[in-house]
Scaffold this active site. Sequence first.
Site, short mmCIF file in Angstrom:
data_model
loop_
_atom_site.label_atom_id
_atom_site.label_comp_id
_atom_site.label_asym_id
_atom_site.label_seq_id
_atom_site.Cartn_x
_atom_site.Cartn_y
_atom_site.Cartn_z
N ASP A 99 6.19 -13.96 1.56
CA ASP A 99 5.17 -14.49 0.65
C ASP A 99 5.17 -16.02 0.52
O ASP A 99 4.13 -16.65 0.67
CB ASP A 99 5.34 -13.86 -0.73
CG ASP A 99 4.17 -14.14 -1.65
OD1 ASP A 99 3.04 -14.25 -1.14
OD2 ASP A 99 4.37 -14.25 -2.86
N CYS A 144 -12.97 -0.05 6.72
CA CYS A 144 -13.72 -0.20 5.47
C CYS A 144 -15.17 0.26 5.63
O CYS A 144 -15.80 0.67 4.65
CB CYS A 144 -13.69 -1.65 5.00
SG CYS A 144 -12.07 -2.19 4.37
N CYS A 166 -14.82 -2.74 -3.69
CA CYS A 166 -13.94 -3.79 -4.18
C CYS A 166 -14.74 -5.03 -4.57
O CYS A 166 -14.46 -5.67 -5.59
CB CYS A 166 -12.86 -4.14 -3.16
SG CYS A 166 -13.49 -4.70 -1.55
N CYS A 211 -14.94 -6.59 -8.63
CA CYS A 211 -14.28 -7.85 -9.00
C CYS A 211 -14.88 -8.42 -10.28
O CYS A 211 -16.07 -8.73 -10.33
CB CYS A 211 -14.40 -8.87 -7.86
SG CYS A 211 -13.56 -10.43 -8.23
N CYS A 257 -10.41 -16.01 -8.96
CA CYS A 257 -9.64 -14.77 -8.96
C CYS A 257 -8.75 -14.69 -10.20
O CYS A 257 -7.99 -15.62 -10.50
CB CYS A 257 -8.79 -14.71 -7.70
SG CYS A 257 -7.72 -13.27 -7.61
N CYS A 279 -4.17 -9.00 -11.25
CA CYS A 279 -5.36 -8.14 -11.42
C CYS A 279 -5.37 -7.12 -10.29
O CYS A 279 -5.09 -7.46 -9.15
CB CYS A 279 -6.63 -8.99 -11.38
SG CYS A 279 -8.16 -8.03 -11.53
N CYS A 303 -9.57 -4.88 -7.47
CA CYS A 303 -10.02 -4.68 -6.10
C CYS A 303 -9.17 -3.64 -5.37
O CYS A 303 -9.54 -3.18 -4.29
CB CYS A 303 -10.03 -6.01 -5.33
SG CYS A 303 -8.41 -6.74 -5.09
N CYS A 312 -10.62 0.79 -4.62
CA CYS A 312 -10.65 1.11 -3.19
C CYS A 312 -10.47 2.62 -2.97
O CYS A 312 -9.45 3.19 -3.40
CB CYS A 312 -9.54 0.35 -2.47
SG CYS A 312 -9.40 0.75 -0.71
#
Length: 379
Positions: free
Chosen positions: A134, A188, A194, A198, A214, A240, A243, A247
């Site tokens: 990350d 997708c 998604c 949002c 976001c 959050c 999204c 899905c």
Amino acid sequence: MDIYALQQDIIRYSKEIGIDKIGFTTADPFSELKARLVRQQELGYNSGFEEPDLDKRTDATLLLPGATSIISIALAYPSKLEDAPKGKKGERRGLFCRSSWGLDYHRVLKDRLTKLEAYILEIVPNATVQSMVDTGALSDRAVAERAGIGWSGKNCAIITPEFGSYVYLGEMITNIPFIPDTPMEDQCGTCTKCLDACPTDALVGPGQIDAKRCISFLTQTKDFIPMEFRKKIGNRIYGCDSCQTSCPVNKGHNHQIHKEMEPDAEIAKAELIPMLQLSNREFKAKFGHVSGAWRGKNPLQRNAIIALAHFKEEAAIPTLVELVKKDTRPVIRGTAAWALGEIGNVDMLSVLYEALEKEEEQEVRNEIEYAIDVLKNIE
């Protein structure tokens, strides 16, 4: 060296140490990603948390000279909170996103990667390896996509057939020329759930996000949250999941595989008013082990105030008044004043006028004046 046999050994060992999915790709530059990142910068969609050097984000050989391959790993995390406590009037609760449940995922993935490194170096002592989770320069998602871990969804998350998008990602760069896996095809299709879900329209298009809109980003900032987003944050304390929960691929996925990822419900759905009363030491003792605590207590306490305003929680008024009058942090004072206006108790006008008379910070004064206007319109 029999690369295929080595690769199969690594795959087998990865399962033994608790890696749920592993893939291999080349260390070739991510040219298409670089073009997208340049466009992101031009549009002003970056959060500011990213590595600023786009070459480092897209070329593994700049991070490890002589690199030929990248190993991508994924660990699945839970998506359901068992026996979740219910908030009620006077005892409202906030939400941490699912990726911040359990032990900080950076520590969990680093543990797995360290073990994997040791195993590889035992077999190939002259190998070079460099792992990251990350916070490294490389894009975890781009590596995972090319290594066949999953496809890159319209929600900008890697979606796996086995675990949905509820996976943590990490990678290891190495000079061992592994056989690359085949990337998955996008699955997708025409779905846009998604994007539709949002809350702030941060997903400006399939696979493109304006990070500054976001909620996940906003809850991690340290300054005042722009007024237009406050009511959309609701009772989210960190991150959050809209999204992800919207899905269709994620429906039914709840993987409780790793003990250290199991959430403490009292942290994942923390009580809001007590959060505002924690000292630094108390905050670290309670929340310090989760990834959502990485920015410290100030952003989370600001978010807790916004959540209390969302609930119009009158039981929070004494605590908010105390923050307006005595807290040394401008963002906390100002957000608390705004919250008093949102809760809508007109008796707070005198408190706000008194605070305005003493306040020297202009941004805080703006918040107090806004709250006064709100309450005056109620009278």
